[in-house]
Scaffold this motif. Structure first.
Motif, mmCIF file in Angstrom:
data_model
loop_
_atom_site.group_PDB
_atom_site.id
_atom_site.type_symbol
_atom_site.label_atom_id
_atom_site.label_comp_id
_atom_site.label_asym_id
_atom_site.label_seq_id
_atom_site.Cartn_x
_atom_site.Cartn_y
_atom_site.Cartn_z
ATOM 1 N N PRO A 199 -11.152 -10.683 2.192
ATOM 2 C CA PRO A 199 -11.465 -8.751 2.583
ATOM 3 C C PRO A 199 -10.444 -9.400 4.285
ATOM 4 N N ALA A 200 -10.299 -7.910 4.208
ATOM 5 C CA ALA A 200 -8.747 -7.893 5.323
ATOM 6 C C ALA A 200 -9.360 -7.825 6.291
ATOM 7 N N ARG A 201 -9.160 -7.839 7.901
ATOM 8 C CA ARG A 201 -9.645 -7.559 8.959
ATOM 9 C C ARG A 201 -8.248 -6.241 8.973
ATOM 10 N N GLU A 202 -7.715 -5.986 8.637
ATOM 11 C CA GLU A 202 -6.086 -5.205 9.604
ATOM 12 C C GLU A 202 -4.948 -5.939 8.087
ATOM 13 N N TYR A 203 -4.512 -4.407 8.565
ATOM 14 C CA TYR A 203 -2.973 -4.873 7.178
ATOM 15 C C TYR A 203 -1.818 -4.274 8.373
ATOM 16 N N LEU A 204 -0.576 -4.895 8.069
ATOM 17 C CA LEU A 204 0.619 -5.192 8.512
ATOM 18 C C LEU A 204 1.421 -4.586 7.899
ATOM 19 N N VAL A 205 2.323 -3.386 8.357
ATOM 20 C CA VAL A 205 3.450 -3.113 7.354
ATOM 21 C C VAL A 205 4.491 -2.892 8.045
ATOM 22 N N ALA A 206 5.917 -3.038 8.118
ATOM 23 C CA ALA A 206 6.853 -2.891 8.532
ATOM 24 C C ALA A 206 7.583 -1.463 7.941
ATOM 25 N N ILE A 207 8.438 -0.630 8.945
ATOM 26 C CA ILE A 207 9.279 1.014 8.265
ATOM 27 C C ILE A 207 10.503 0.739 9.298
ATOM 28 N N ARG A 208 11.313 0.568 8.231
ATOM 29 C CA ARG A 208 12.458 0.296 8.773
ATOM 30 C C ARG A 208 13.073 2.140 8.854
ATOM 31 N N ARG A 209 13.871 2.660 10.031
ATOM 32 C CA ARG A 209 13.903 3.927 10.188
ATOM 33 C C ARG A 209 15.203 4.377 9.230
ATOM 34 N N GLU A 210 15.296 5.573 8.371
ATOM 35 C CA GLU A 210 16.493 5.379 7.426
ATOM 36 C C GLU A 210 17.779 6.754 8.093
ATOM 37 N N ILE A 257 0.831 -1.073 0.099
ATOM 38 C CA ILE A 257 -0.402 -0.225 0.285
ATOM 39 C C ILE A 257 1.043 1.206 0.067
ATOM 40 N N GLN A 258 0.497 2.274 -0.506
ATOM 41 C CA GLN A 258 1.227 3.604 -0.162
ATOM 42 C C GLN A 258 0.143 4.549 0.631
ATOM 43 N N ILE A 259 1.253 4.621 1.849
ATOM 44 C CA ILE A 259 0.846 6.022 2.922
ATOM 45 C C ILE A 259 1.276 7.707 2.050
ATOM 46 N N GLU A 260 0.225 8.329 2.695
ATOM 47 C CA GLU A 260 0.338 9.809 2.770
ATOM 48 C C GLU A 260 1.006 10.510 3.716
ATOM 49 N N LEU A 261 1.965 11.017 3.705
ATOM 50 C CA LEU A 261 2.322 11.677 4.880
ATOM 51 C C LEU A 261 2.362 12.895 4.647
ATOM 52 N N PRO A 262 1.557 13.990 6.045
ATOM 53 C CA PRO A 262 1.379 14.826 5.883
ATOM 54 C C PRO A 262 1.688 15.779 5.327
ATOM 55 N N ASN A 315 -4.099 8.345 4.946
ATOM 56 C CA ASN A 315 -4.878 8.305 4.033
ATOM 57 C C ASN A 315 -4.132 7.572 2.848
ATOM 58 N N THR A 316 -4.409 6.596 2.761
ATOM 59 C CA THR A 316 -3.608 5.843 1.710
ATOM 60 C C THR A 316 -3.832 5.170 0.690
ATOM 61 N N ARG A 317 -3.588 4.215 -0.613
ATOM 62 C CA ARG A 317 -3.625 3.658 -1.902
ATOM 63 C C ARG A 317 -4.264 2.581 -1.426
ATOM 64 N N PRO A 318 -5.055 1.606 -2.075
ATOM 65 C CA PRO A 318 -5.013 0.376 -2.083
ATOM 66 C C PRO A 318 -4.504 -0.402 -2.602
ATOM 67 N N PRO A 319 -4.003 -1.671 -2.312
ATOM 68 C CA PRO A 319 -2.994 -2.732 -2.354
ATOM 69 C C PRO A 319 -2.872 -2.660 -3.386
ATOM 70 N N ARG A 378 4.497 7.011 0.072
ATOM 71 C CA ARG A 378 5.421 5.893 0.185
ATOM 72 C C ARG A 378 4.613 4.572 0.516
ATOM 73 N N SER A 379 5.716 3.670 -0.039
ATOM 74 C CA SER A 379 5.100 2.107 -0.397
ATOM 75 C C SER A 379 5.892 1.440 1.076
ATOM 76 N N TYR A 380 4.586 0.410 1.059
ATOM 77 C CA TYR A 380 5.242 -0.650 2.357
ATOM 78 C C TYR A 380 4.656 -1.588 1.730
ATOM 79 N N SER A 381 4.883 -2.678 2.053
ATOM 80 C CA SER A 381 4.484 -4.238 1.439
ATOM 81 C C SER A 381 4.072 -4.041 2.725
#
Length: 330
Positions: free
Chosen positions: A74-85, A42-47, A106-110, A58-61
């Motif tokens: 249909p999913a109950r949740e999404y899990l993403v992991a973000i590594r600090r750079e 998914i893509q997540i919009e940062l403010p 705000n996100t974009r669908p898978p 930003r795109s996160y698997s």
């Protein structure tokens, strides 16, 4: 031209390692979420206040740890992991410092540019945070009761996230590697020599790891079509890059693309609505038709025949050859 958006609420944020945050997202409206296929993101919009470079998306698997779960439902949740750079473009720092339970993002669908074609004997390679789509692939292959080998590598054992749950899910299939440990360090050439070129490879991680895997695998007889990869880095400027001019045929507007910016960035900054995703030249979404000019192709999406024709380019990564300008059919 951009996909529709999907508001999600952060259910929790927890530390997987000292550098990786695991984020659980649920529907902000209390409904189920669209299903997804292994390798999707998914893509997540940062403010705007995040003050990041390179755009605010930003795109996160998407991660699925459960081999009993069919993620296409249909999913109950999404899990993403973000590594600090710490030396990145600012997005991961914003997530680590500011994401908290209860916030709505705000996100974009898978979407999926790294599709798994289930096959017995698949070889799965995950490097660093690149393990996230590989986990979902391992879960799917286990659900289908297909054999596979799963190799997960990092700079040291402490940077390998989720190892306890992965061991519990994929015991016997999972192999852990650490660069600083000679006993477990991943030797890609030695590993591939123990496998057959008929076994498809799925690899995600640092660019050097991916390039090495592709080069070694092709040298050992793997067909390009059986080597699947996804990069977790975006295109960067190269030494010697020069500014170039680009003209939009429909309006006659002309822009200069700076040496340290992509054509995609320049078009966006000048109000051209572009469709894009990976920003690394492998998904093909930002293809633009070229009417005139010599292209410096840097993508992995187009074919050699496309290169020879010279009438299309990937705006996120390719440029005009030095001394040329481009006229786009936009």
């Amino acid at each position: 031209m951009q996909p529709h958006t999907l508001p999600l609420r952060i259910a929790y944020v927890e530390s997987a390692t000292d550098l990786i945050k695991l984020v659980r997202l649920v529907s902000a409206e209390g409904s189920t979420l669209p299903g997804f296929s292994p390798g999707a993101h998914i893509q997540i919009e940062l403010p705007a206040s995040a003050n990041v470079s390179g755009g605010n998306w930003r795109s996160y698997s998407l991660i699925n740890f459960d081999p009993a779960l069919d993620t296409a439902t249909p999913a109950r949740e999404y899990l993403v992991a973000i590594r600090r750079e710490d030396e990145g473009r600012g997005g991961s720092l914003h997530v680590h410092r500011n994401f908290k339970a209860g916030d709505v993002v705000n996100t974009r669908p898978p979407a999926n540019n790294f599709t798994l074609n289930p096959h017995p004997g698949s070889l799965l390679l995950g490097g660093g945070i690149g393990v996230t789509p590989i986990i979902s692939m391992a879960s799917e292959l286990a659900r289908l009761k297909f054999g596979f080998d799963f190799h997960y590598t990092g700079r040291n054992a402490g940077q390998l996230a989720f190892t306890d749950v992965l061991k519990s899910r994929f015991d016997g299939r999972l192999h852990l590697h650490a660069d600083d440990d000679p006993a477990t360090r991943l030797d890609i050439a030695a590993l591939l020599k123990t496998h057959n070129p008929s076994q498809p490879i799925y690899v995600c991680g640092p660019k050097g790891m991916i390039n090495a895997t592709i080069e070694i695998a092709e040298g050992l007889g793997w067909a390009k079509a059986d080597i699947h990869f996804e990069l977790f880095t975006e295109a960067t400027a190269r030494d010697g890059d020069q500014p170039f001019d680009v003209e939009l045929k429909s309006s006659g507007r002309t822009f200069t693309v700076p040496a340290d910016k992509s054509l995609l960035q320049t078009l966006e900054e000048n109000g051209v609505n572009m469709l894009y995703d990976c920003r690394s030249g492998y998904c093909g979404l930002c293809s633009v038709p070229v009417l005139y000019g010599e292209i410096d192709h840097r993508d992995t999406f187009l074919s050699a025949n496309d290169y020879a024709k010279g009438d299309v380019m990937q705006a996120c990564i390719s440029r005009a050859k030095v001394g040329s300008h481009l006229v786009l059919d936009l």
